[in-house]
Design a protein around this motif. Sequence first.
Motif, PDB file in Angstrom:
ATOM      1  N   LEU A 145       1.124  14.255  -2.372  1.00 19.93           N
ATOM      2  CA  LEU A 145       0.051  13.613  -1.607  1.00 19.93           C
ATOM      3  C   LEU A 145      -0.799  14.640  -0.870  1.00 19.93           C
ATOM      4  O   LEU A 145      -0.284  15.629  -0.367  1.00 19.93           O
ATOM      5  N   ASP A 185      -5.053  11.590   1.687  1.00 18.61           N
ATOM      6  CA  ASP A 185      -4.399  10.373   1.185  1.00 18.61           C
ATOM      7  C   ASP A 185      -3.534   9.749   2.280  1.00 18.61           C
ATOM      8  O   ASP A 185      -3.447   8.522   2.394  1.00 18.61           O
ATOM      9  N   THR A 203       4.651  -4.868  -5.624  1.00 20.50           N
ATOM     10  CA  THR A 203       4.394  -3.654  -6.413  1.00 20.50           C
ATOM     11  C   THR A 203       4.884  -3.838  -7.849  1.00 20.50           C
ATOM     12  O   THR A 203       4.210  -3.427  -8.800  1.00 20.50           O
ATOM     13  N   ARG A 207       1.553   6.604  -6.929  1.00 24.55           N
ATOM     14  CA  ARG A 207       0.217   6.909  -7.448  1.00 24.55           C
ATOM     15  C   ARG A 207       0.240   8.063  -8.457  1.00 24.55           C
ATOM     16  O   ARG A 207      -0.278   7.955  -9.563  1.00 24.55           O
ATOM     17  N   GLN A 208       0.876   9.146  -8.033  1.00 24.61           N
ATOM     18  CA  GLN A 208       0.920  10.335  -8.882  1.00 24.61           C
ATOM     19  C   GLN A 208       1.618  10.028 -10.215  1.00 24.61           C
ATOM     20  O   GLN A 208       1.162  10.439 -11.277  1.00 24.61           O
ATOM     21  N   LEU A 256       2.354   1.774  -3.377  1.00 25.36           N
ATOM     22  CA  LEU A 256       1.346   2.262  -4.330  1.00 25.36           C
ATOM     23  C   LEU A 256       1.067   3.744  -4.090  1.00 25.36           C
ATOM     24  O   LEU A 256       0.886   4.516  -5.035  1.00 25.36           O
ATOM     25  N   MET A 257       1.072   4.129  -2.803  1.00 32.12           N
ATOM     26  CA  MET A 257       0.857   5.547  -2.482  1.00 32.12           C
ATOM     27  C   MET A 257       1.977   6.395  -3.099  1.00 32.12           C
ATOM     28  O   MET A 257       1.739   7.454  -3.672  1.00 32.12           O
ATOM     29  N   HIS A 267       0.835  -1.213   0.000  1.00 30.13           N
ATOM     30  CA  HIS A 267       0.000   0.000   0.000  1.00 30.13           C
ATOM     31  C   HIS A 267       0.869   1.261   0.000  1.00 30.13           C
ATOM     32  O   HIS A 267       0.576   2.228  -0.702  1.00 30.13           O
ATOM     33  N   MET A 310       1.892   7.151 -11.649  1.00 29.04           N
ATOM     34  CA  MET A 310       1.045   6.260 -12.445  1.00 29.04           C
ATOM     35  C   MET A 310      -0.063   7.041 -13.146  1.00 29.04           C
ATOM     36  O   MET A 310      -0.389   6.776 -14.302  1.00 29.04           O
ATOM     37  N   LEU A 311      -0.634   7.995 -12.419  1.00 30.65           N
ATOM     38  CA  LEU A 311      -1.708   8.792 -13.011  1.00 30.65           C
ATOM     39  C   LEU A 311      -1.207   9.580 -14.213  1.00 30.65           C
ATOM     40  O   LEU A 311      -1.931   9.798 -15.185  1.00 30.65           O
TER      41      LEU A 311
END
Lengths: 238, 298
Positions: B98, B102, A86, A13-14, A9-10, A6, A16-17
């Motif tokens: 973030l 989040d 991941t 995340r940005q 992934l956090m 997790h 990946m987006l």
Amino acid sequence: MIRAWHLDLMMIRQRMLLNLPISLVLCLWLGLQAQSPATVVAAALFMTYPMVGMQLGQYDELKGWKSYRMTLPLSRSDIVAGRYLTLLTLVIVGLLTAAVAVGLNIGIAAVAPGLGGPAGMMAAMCSADAVHAALLVGLAFLLVCTVMVCAMTILFYRFGATTATTMLPMLGVFAVLMVALFVGSLDESVVAAWSDGLLWLLSPERLALCCGICAALTVAIMAASAAICLRIYTRTEL
Amino acid sequence: MSDSRPLLEAHRLCKRYGDFALRNVDLTVRPGEIVGYVGRNGAGKTTTIKALLGLIRPDGGEGTVMGAPIREMGRSEGVAAKELLGVVFDTLAFPDALRIRDINGVLRRCYRQWDERRFRAYLKRFDLRDTKKVKELSRGMGMKLSLACALSHGARLLILDEATAGLDPMARDEVLDLLREFVADDGHGVLMSSHITSDLERIADRVVCIDDGRIVFDKPKDEITDTMGVARCRARDIDAILGADVFGGTAPRILRHEYGVDLAVPDRFAFAEAFPDIPCDRMTIDDYLHFTIKGVSR
């Protein structure tokens, strides 16, 4: 392990987006040009797996994240296992992107003139030969990317994410590929051997065997790399 | 774990890095206690904290944090202990892109006892909107967010490494209030490394000083600030003072400067009675640090 996953992934995340739409557009374009799912799979894998995987190691070095993460209820083995989970997630995301791109290609062919229509595109993308080629190319590409990403991950855990540790595995893989291409272009017998090899693969059993070998090697390299990283990381001082 | 057992304990902790060595560091935080950990830059405060958290492996010595051996903190045996531990470093470690909400989402999955309502209450108290991105937070806001994270999962021990450095006085006040509330529960404790000794004077129960990798004193804060004193003497008074029985058997420490001599006295009230003509001020933690590190013993 799931907690560490997790957290990874956090962190990505940005990235990946930002990466997903670019990756999708590239796959669409390549799919329309080449009308081959193998190209789409290779592009999608490259855009997610090594590209984002490389970023993961670099994020660890930011703002004391590596130290802070170890104060969370995680063990060092959780962190390493989470990292490999991941990487597997990135592979799955890459394959899903490829699948979406193939579907969109067929959809685009239905509305855009000059692309052979949806039936033509369907035949090009989803025929048994095309799927076999995509499977083989995808697995071979996955193996090459895994070598690169796993070498990078080991170097990151041992020496941290520096320009050298980021570039070295990538340059190494490219150098091997370039040498192979160079040697191939010099000697006709090498080209002939490649062609013979590909013809030999036309049998479904041999193709399955080759795919199996690629998949097994990928899993073995990942497992070995995870074991090495775990050994390194349990001794690393943060 | 029974309430009387130390939350954190280090015994003869050693670690060598090239020229620097942490030598036989003893440190304890008991329930209900705020321990201030002071010392110069590079004295070994962060190294001690890293060793306690399992970020580095000590060369010698032992210790426990929330009952888990410090050598096990990086293994699965240390995970349960880290559930009860809140750590605040001098920077907010989360990625810039973030949003605060989040972070809540991630920590909710990380800690078994993550209390979202409490986290939101802290955000409200600190006036932090959960739509804000980490990169939009000032240093003070970042520290408050770090504290909110450290206090929202049922931690019993807080470890703060220079967490108040660079904060303005108002923000520091808020942080200190929060720490007071935290230790109001007797089962809780705080280890706070800081250069800002005025903060420690306001909240610490005990002050531990490290210099050049060694613990040079470990004293109740009240003993330093409420009882001890600094006698401002003239050089010619020194011999008479040192001959008097005002040092309770301890070796007096002296700091010489251009205009006279400062003398650390263990009981400023007894000293004032014995030498009414010599001014004797209240000792601050800073004064005591100076006497201990730079002063000479007679």
